[in-house]
Design a protein around this motif. Structure first.
Motif, PDB file in Angstrom:
ATOM      1  N   UNK A 109      41.244  43.068  47.740  1.00  0.00           N
ATOM      2  CA  UNK A 109      41.603  42.152  48.832  1.00  0.00           C
ATOM      3  C   UNK A 109      42.009  40.781  48.312  1.00  0.00           C
ATOM      4  N   UNK A 110      42.809  40.081  49.107  1.00  0.00           N
ATOM      5  CA  UNK A 110      43.341  38.789  48.713  1.00  0.00           C
ATOM      6  C   UNK A 110      42.240  37.797  48.376  1.00  0.00           C
ATOM      7  N   UNK A 111      41.195  37.740  49.211  1.00  0.00           N
ATOM      8  CA  UNK A 111      40.142  36.746  48.978  1.00  0.00           C
ATOM      9  C   UNK A 111      39.397  36.992  47.673  1.00  0.00           C
ATOM     10  N   UNK A 112      39.163  38.273  47.345  1.00  0.00           N
ATOM     11  CA  UNK A 112      38.468  38.589  46.095  1.00  0.00           C
ATOM     12  C   UNK A 112      39.362  38.287  44.898  1.00  0.00           C
ATOM     13  N   UNK A 113      40.640  38.652  44.997  1.00  0.00           N
ATOM     14  CA  UNK A 113      41.564  38.393  43.896  1.00  0.00           C
ATOM     15  C   UNK A 113      41.672  36.901  43.603  1.00  0.00           C
ATOM     16  N   UNK A 114      41.891  36.100  44.651  1.00  0.00           N
ATOM     17  CA  UNK A 114      42.048  34.658  44.445  1.00  0.00           C
ATOM     18  C   UNK A 114      40.759  34.019  43.944  1.00  0.00           C
ATOM     19  N   UNK A 167      34.438  47.203  37.407  1.00  0.00           N
ATOM     20  CA  UNK A 167      35.467  47.654  36.473  1.00  0.00           C
ATOM     21  C   UNK A 167      36.822  47.743  37.158  1.00  0.00           C
ATOM     22  N   UNK A 168      36.847  48.281  38.382  1.00  0.00           N
ATOM     23  CA  UNK A 168      38.112  48.426  39.099  1.00  0.00           C
ATOM     24  C   UNK A 168      38.751  47.074  39.356  1.00  0.00           C
ATOM     25  N   UNK A 169      37.929  46.097  39.750  1.00  0.00           N
ATOM     26  CA  UNK A 169      38.451  44.759  40.002  1.00  0.00           C
ATOM     27  C   UNK A 169      38.972  44.144  38.715  1.00  0.00           C
ATOM     28  N   UNK A 199      49.602  38.767  44.221  1.00  0.00           N
ATOM     29  CA  UNK A 199      48.479  39.240  45.015  1.00  0.00           C
ATOM     30  C   UNK A 199      48.807  40.527  45.770  1.00  0.00           C
ATOM     31  N   UNK A 200      49.978  40.606  46.380  1.00  0.00           N
ATOM     32  CA  UNK A 200      50.347  41.811  47.135  1.00  0.00           C
ATOM     33  C   UNK A 200      50.468  43.042  46.236  1.00  0.00           C
ATOM     34  N   UNK A 201      51.180  42.943  45.090  1.00  0.00           N
ATOM     35  CA  UNK A 201      51.211  44.115  44.191  1.00  0.00           C
ATOM     36  C   UNK A 201      49.823  44.532  43.714  1.00  0.00           C
ATOM     37  N   UNK A 202      48.957  43.553  43.459  1.00  0.00           N
ATOM     38  CA  UNK A 202      47.593  43.870  43.034  1.00  0.00           C
ATOM     39  C   UNK A 202      46.863  44.644  44.137  1.00  0.00           C
TER      40      UNK A 202
END
Length: 394
Positions: free
Chosen positions: A108-113, A187-189, A98-101
């Motif tokens: 952000x962490x919440x969107x990634x997870x 697209x970026x996400x 998550x941090x490297x992403x």
């Protein structure tokens, strides 16, 4: 007497605390800390991570911790590592990346997870082994077109050539299968999540170099394969049975070290230790990065006899017709989030290799470059260019 008692109590308390700390440390893996605060062993580790890992394994055993740049990395190797990474419920891949992403894509962490697992499931379903037939003809036609655009002869850096061939064809194929978003905001996400599949391109860019450098060893099976499959190549078709020989060869190249003088090719696989009981017989603090080196695991003769020899026949035991790798083969990751595009990537590599050598006579113009020793994650990249001369076959 009244003054002595509190003093004695304080002293005894301090002694008990020191004993507790010492006992706790005894339960943790051996730790390489270096002598510089925060930096720790960062300088030494950063020079050549894989060499550092192997020396530490020999000195400290299969489980040890490296403190570098404020981060604790606990390495688990051999059976201990495989069992932790494949079976433990106390590790978390998403927290590890998550941090490297966030640093590379500002997600952000919440969107990634929230999105990662959903996107992974979609990609796994559409790029899975049982859907490969949907890509074969499209990939073959696309690569035929890309090769036609190269012309009758030319010179090009081999790494760039493979990327030039594969990226447009793959992106086009995945767009048609609905795997790329059309909304620019998404697209970026999505791009960072697509990186898990990008590993296949990294392997693809290295394999033709190996084949050309070791042509005397590889041309017999490759030319026999081409002769047998010319009808399928011309009609952009492929079958599971006809592709199995090349699949075995490609996996053996991925597993092995291409040339000892060029250094290691594959980096480190990392997960996150979310609980303290992930590693047997040790207490690993929550938040440690759990690290595993596929490179050294693939060099272990216990699992891969004569690992530095080109022996595609070893993969006959892998049940590739059922889409199963050999045990302890971790080039595409493993566990819950094993690379979802691994079989599609291998299919692309097969088609690309077949068409390059079928259409062109090829030879290397430059000496084979050394691999960069600075990559600790993913596939090592060449330090310099490696140009290939290609002339269309008559």
């Amino acid at each position: 007497m009244e003054l002595i008692s509190p003093t004695v109590i304080i002293i005894l308390g301090c002694v008990a605390l020191l004993i507790l700390i010492k006992w706790k440390n005894l339960r943790e893996p051996p730790c390489i800390r270096g002598w510089i605060p925060w930096i720790g062993a960062g300088f030494e580790f950063g020079k050549a991570p894989l060499e550092f890992v192997e020396k530490a394994r020999i000195k400290y055993g299969p489980i040890f911790t490296v403190f570098a740049m404020g981060i604790r990395m606990t390495f688990v190797t051999e059976e201990e590592g495989v069992n932790v990474f494949l079976k433990s419920k106390d590790v978390d891949f998403e927290l590890a990346v998550q941090n490297p992403v966030y640093r590379t894509a500002s997600i952000p962490k919440n969107i990634f997870l929230k999105l990662h697992e959903k996107l992974y499931i979609v990609m796994k379903g559409k790029m899975g082994a049982f859907n490969l037939y949907q890509f074969t003809e499209q990939l073959s036609e696309g690569l035929h077109g890309q090769l036609e655009n190269l012309g009758a002869h030319g010179t090009m850096d081999l790494n760039n050539l493979v990327r030039h061939l594969l990226y447009p064809v793959t992106v086009n194929a995945l767009f048609k299968k609905g795997l790329f978003p059309t909304n620019e905001k998404k697209i970026k996400e999505f791009h960072q999540h697509f990186q898990v599949y990008d590993e296949g391109f990294e392997y693809a860019s290295q394999i033709p170099e190996y084949l050309l450098r070791n042509w005397s060893k590889s041309k017999r099976w490759l030319l026999a394969f081409l002769e047998k499959n010319i009808p399928e190549i011309k009609t952009h078709k492929s079958t599971k049975d006809n592709s199995m020989t090349l699949m075995q060869a490609l996996l053996d190249i991925i597993e092995m070290e291409s040339d000892k003088r060029n250094g290691p090719k594959y980096g480190l696989l990392l997960l996150w230790a979310s609980l303290t009981n992930a590693v047997s017989n040790y207490t690993v603090p929550p938040g440690d990065l759990l690290m595993l080196s596929p490179f050294w695991l693939h060099r272990n003769p216990k699992y891969f006899p004569e690992p530095e020899l080109f022996k595609p026949e070893r993969w006959k035991k892998a049940k590739l017709d059922k889409y199963a790798f050999l045990d302890y083969f971790l080039a595409f990751g493993s566990g819950k989030y094993q690379c979802p595009g691994r079989w599609l990537a291998l299919l692309e590599i097969q088609i690309c290799i077949i068409l390059i050598f079928y259409k062109y006579d090829c030879s290397l113009l430059d000496p084979v470059p050394k691999q960069s020793s600075l990559h600790s994650v993913g596939v090592q990249q060449p330090e310099e260019q490696c140009r290939m001369v290609f002339n269309q076959r008559k």
